[in-house]
Design a protein around this motif. Sequence first.
Motif, PDB file in Angstrom:
ATOM      1  N   PRO A  91      52.446  48.438  35.103  1.00 22.27           N
ATOM      2  CA  PRO A  91      51.233  47.603  35.043  1.00 22.27           C
ATOM      3  C   PRO A  91      49.984  48.420  35.384  1.00 22.27           C
ATOM      4  CG  PRO A  91      52.524  47.068  36.996  1.00 22.27           C
ATOM      5  CD  PRO A  91      53.324  48.053  36.195  1.00 22.27           C
ATOM      6  N   GLN A  92      48.905  48.131  34.663  1.00 20.50           N
ATOM      7  CA  GLN A  92      47.599  48.721  34.957  1.00 20.50           C
ATOM      8  C   GLN A  92      46.825  47.696  35.767  1.00 20.50           C
ATOM      9  OE1 GLN A  92      46.775  49.562  30.600  1.00 20.50           O
ATOM     10  NE2 GLN A  92      45.512  51.102  31.618  1.00 20.50           N
ATOM     11  N   SER A  93      46.316  48.088  36.921  1.00 24.41           N
ATOM     12  CA  SER A  93      45.531  47.188  37.763  1.00 24.41           C
ATOM     13  C   SER A  93      44.057  47.525  37.636  1.00 24.41           C
ATOM     14  CB  SER A  93      45.954  47.322  39.224  1.00 24.41           C
ATOM     15  OG  SER A  93      47.266  46.854  39.378  1.00 24.41           O
ATOM     16  N   PHE A  94      43.227  46.488  37.698  1.00 22.61           N
ATOM     17  CA  PHE A  94      41.784  46.642  37.589  1.00 22.61           C
ATOM     18  C   PHE A  94      41.148  45.994  38.806  1.00 22.61           C
ATOM     19  CE2 PHE A  94      43.704  46.814  33.490  1.00 22.61           C
ATOM     20  CZ  PHE A  94      43.113  47.927  32.921  1.00 22.61           C
ATOM     21  N   GLU A  95      40.324  46.768  39.510  1.00 17.05           N
ATOM     22  CA  GLU A  95      39.765  46.331  40.783  1.00 17.05           C
ATOM     23  C   GLU A  95      38.762  45.198  40.601  1.00 17.05           C
ATOM     24  OE1 GLU A  95      37.546  48.259  44.679  1.00 17.05           O
ATOM     25  OE2 GLU A  95      38.069  49.542  42.993  1.00 17.05           O
ATOM     26  N   VAL A  96      39.014  44.114  41.333  1.00 14.01           N
ATOM     27  CA  VAL A  96      38.124  42.953  41.320  1.00 14.01           C
ATOM     28  C   VAL A  96      37.010  43.195  42.331  1.00 14.01           C
ATOM     29  CG1 VAL A  96      37.994  40.464  41.747  1.00 14.01           C
ATOM     30  CG2 VAL A  96      40.040  41.449  40.687  1.00 14.01           C
ATOM     31  N   LEU A  98      47.298  44.394  33.599  1.00 13.04           N
ATOM     32  CA  LEU A  98      47.655  44.419  32.180  1.00 13.04           C
ATOM     33  C   LEU A  98      48.994  45.130  32.067  1.00 13.04           C
ATOM     34  CD1 LEU A  98      46.867  43.949  29.207  1.00 13.04           C
ATOM     35  CD2 LEU A  98      45.683  46.161  29.286  1.00 13.04           C
ATOM     36  N   GLN A  99      49.978  44.447  31.465  1.00 11.51           N
ATOM     37  CA  GLN A  99      51.294  45.046  31.297  1.00 11.51           C
ATOM     38  C   GLN A  99      51.948  44.474  30.045  1.00 11.51           C
ATOM     39  OE1 GLN A  99      54.119  44.286  34.448  1.00 11.51           O
ATOM     40  NE2 GLN A  99      55.407  45.980  33.818  1.00 11.51           N
ATOM     41  N   ASP A 100      52.459  45.375  29.226  1.00 11.44           N
ATOM     42  CA  ASP A 100      53.204  44.998  28.016  1.00 11.44           C
ATOM     43  C   ASP A 100      52.474  43.965  27.158  1.00 11.44           C
ATOM     44  OD1 ASP A 100      55.320  46.712  28.665  1.00 11.44           O
ATOM     45  OD2 ASP A 100      56.236  45.194  29.954  1.00 11.44           O
ATOM     46  N   GLY A 101      51.184  44.174  26.957  1.00 12.69           N
ATOM     47  CA  GLY A 101      50.413  43.294  26.081  1.00 12.69           C
ATOM     48  C   GLY A 101      50.065  41.949  26.678  1.00 12.69           C
ATOM     49  N   THR A 102      50.199  41.804  27.990  1.00 11.40           N
ATOM     50  CA  THR A 102      49.871  40.546  28.659  1.00 11.40           C
ATOM     51  C   THR A 102      48.862  40.791  29.773  1.00 11.40           C
ATOM     52  OG1 THR A 102      52.079  39.666  28.204  1.00 11.40           O
ATOM     53  CG2 THR A 102      50.820  38.579  29.931  1.00 11.40           C
ATOM     54  N   LEU A 103      47.793  40.019  29.758  1.00 12.46           N
ATOM     55  CA  LEU A 103      46.788  40.060  30.813  1.00 12.46           C
ATOM     56  C   LEU A 103      47.179  39.016  31.854  1.00 12.46           C
ATOM     57  CD1 LEU A 103      44.026  41.152  31.810  1.00 12.46           C
ATOM     58  CD2 LEU A 103      42.977  39.255  30.556  1.00 12.46           C
ATOM     59  N   ASP A 104      47.255  39.424  33.110  1.00 12.58           N
ATOM     60  CA  ASP A 104      47.662  38.553  34.214  1.00 12.58           C
ATOM     61  C   ASP A 104      46.526  38.518  35.231  1.00 12.58           C
ATOM     62  OD1 ASP A 104      48.954  37.104  36.184  1.00 12.58           O
ATOM     63  OD2 ASP A 104      50.557  38.567  36.511  1.00 12.58           O
ATOM     64  N   VAL A 105      45.928  37.329  35.423  1.00 11.35           N
ATOM     65  CA  VAL A 105      44.809  37.164  36.350  1.00 11.35           C
ATOM     66  C   VAL A 105      45.237  36.218  37.460  1.00 11.35           C
ATOM     67  CG1 VAL A 105      42.408  36.426  36.607  1.00 11.35           C
ATOM     68  CG2 VAL A 105      43.159  37.500  34.474  1.00 11.35           C
ATOM     69  N   LEU A 140      38.222  46.293  29.351  1.00  9.26           N
ATOM     70  CA  LEU A 140      37.957  46.031  27.938  1.00  9.26           C
ATOM     71  C   LEU A 140      38.521  47.150  27.064  1.00  9.26           C
ATOM     72  CD1 LEU A 140      36.763  44.083  25.934  1.00  9.26           C
ATOM     73  CD2 LEU A 140      34.536  45.125  26.303  1.00  9.26           C
ATOM     74  N   ASP A 141      38.346  48.386  27.486  1.00  7.51           N
ATOM     75  CA  ASP A 141      38.913  49.526  26.739  1.00  7.51           C
ATOM     76  C   ASP A 141      40.437  49.452  26.719  1.00  7.51           C
ATOM     77  OD1 ASP A 141      36.343  50.424  26.316  1.00  7.51           O
ATOM     78  OD2 ASP A 141      36.416  51.937  27.911  1.00  7.51           O
ATOM     79  N   ALA A 142      41.059  49.135  27.848  1.00 14.01           N
ATOM     80  CA  ALA A 142      42.516  49.044  27.921  1.00 14.01           C
ATOM     81  C   ALA A 142      43.037  47.905  27.032  1.00 14.01           C
ATOM     82  CB  ALA A 142      42.968  48.841  29.362  1.00 14.01           C
TER      83      ALA A 142
END
Length: 177
Positions: A7-12, A73-80, A171-173
């Motif tokens: 999973p790729q994590s993005f800082e909130v 973001l993991q395997d084509g799914t965005l998880d918020v 957005l790029d990812a």
Amino acid sequence: MRTQSAPQSFEVSPPSTLAWVMLALLGGALPLGIIGALWLTRQPMHGVLSALVVIPLLLAFLLLAMRRRSVTLQDGTLDVRAAMYRKRIAVAELDLERARTVNLAERTELRPWLKSNGMSMPGIHAGHFRLRGEFGKAFCLLTQRERVLWLPLQGGKQQFLLSLERPQALLDALREA
């Protein structure tokens, strides 16, 4: 057998100090003020002891909820994850051509208007909200309003509004996925 990607994590963006102060005031100072006023006016103190137990528990729950903020973001799914709420969406369902970073001071039509199932106080909006006009509904994780990633879904009546430290990185990812 398909392997899962990491999973790729993005800082909130963190909530403002105002959000923490408001929570402390609403959860601590206000109830203590009411109890003090009842005591000073010699009013019956029915339920005050139970309030002294329930209020700190509620405050602790809200503090923990405010700390639960993540975007992965993991395997084509965005998880918020936003406080007590969670929303997952396939990247293919997002309209990435229209997605962009916005300032909600300028794009007032994208501001959360009515809370349908969410948590809202100065400095944080988390969960499901209705927007003004034609924009329909949004799942929000908003802790600041200057750098908000607007991710509309195909069809345009639903979207995500996310306060990220680096919104362009997500957005790029998403575009690469």
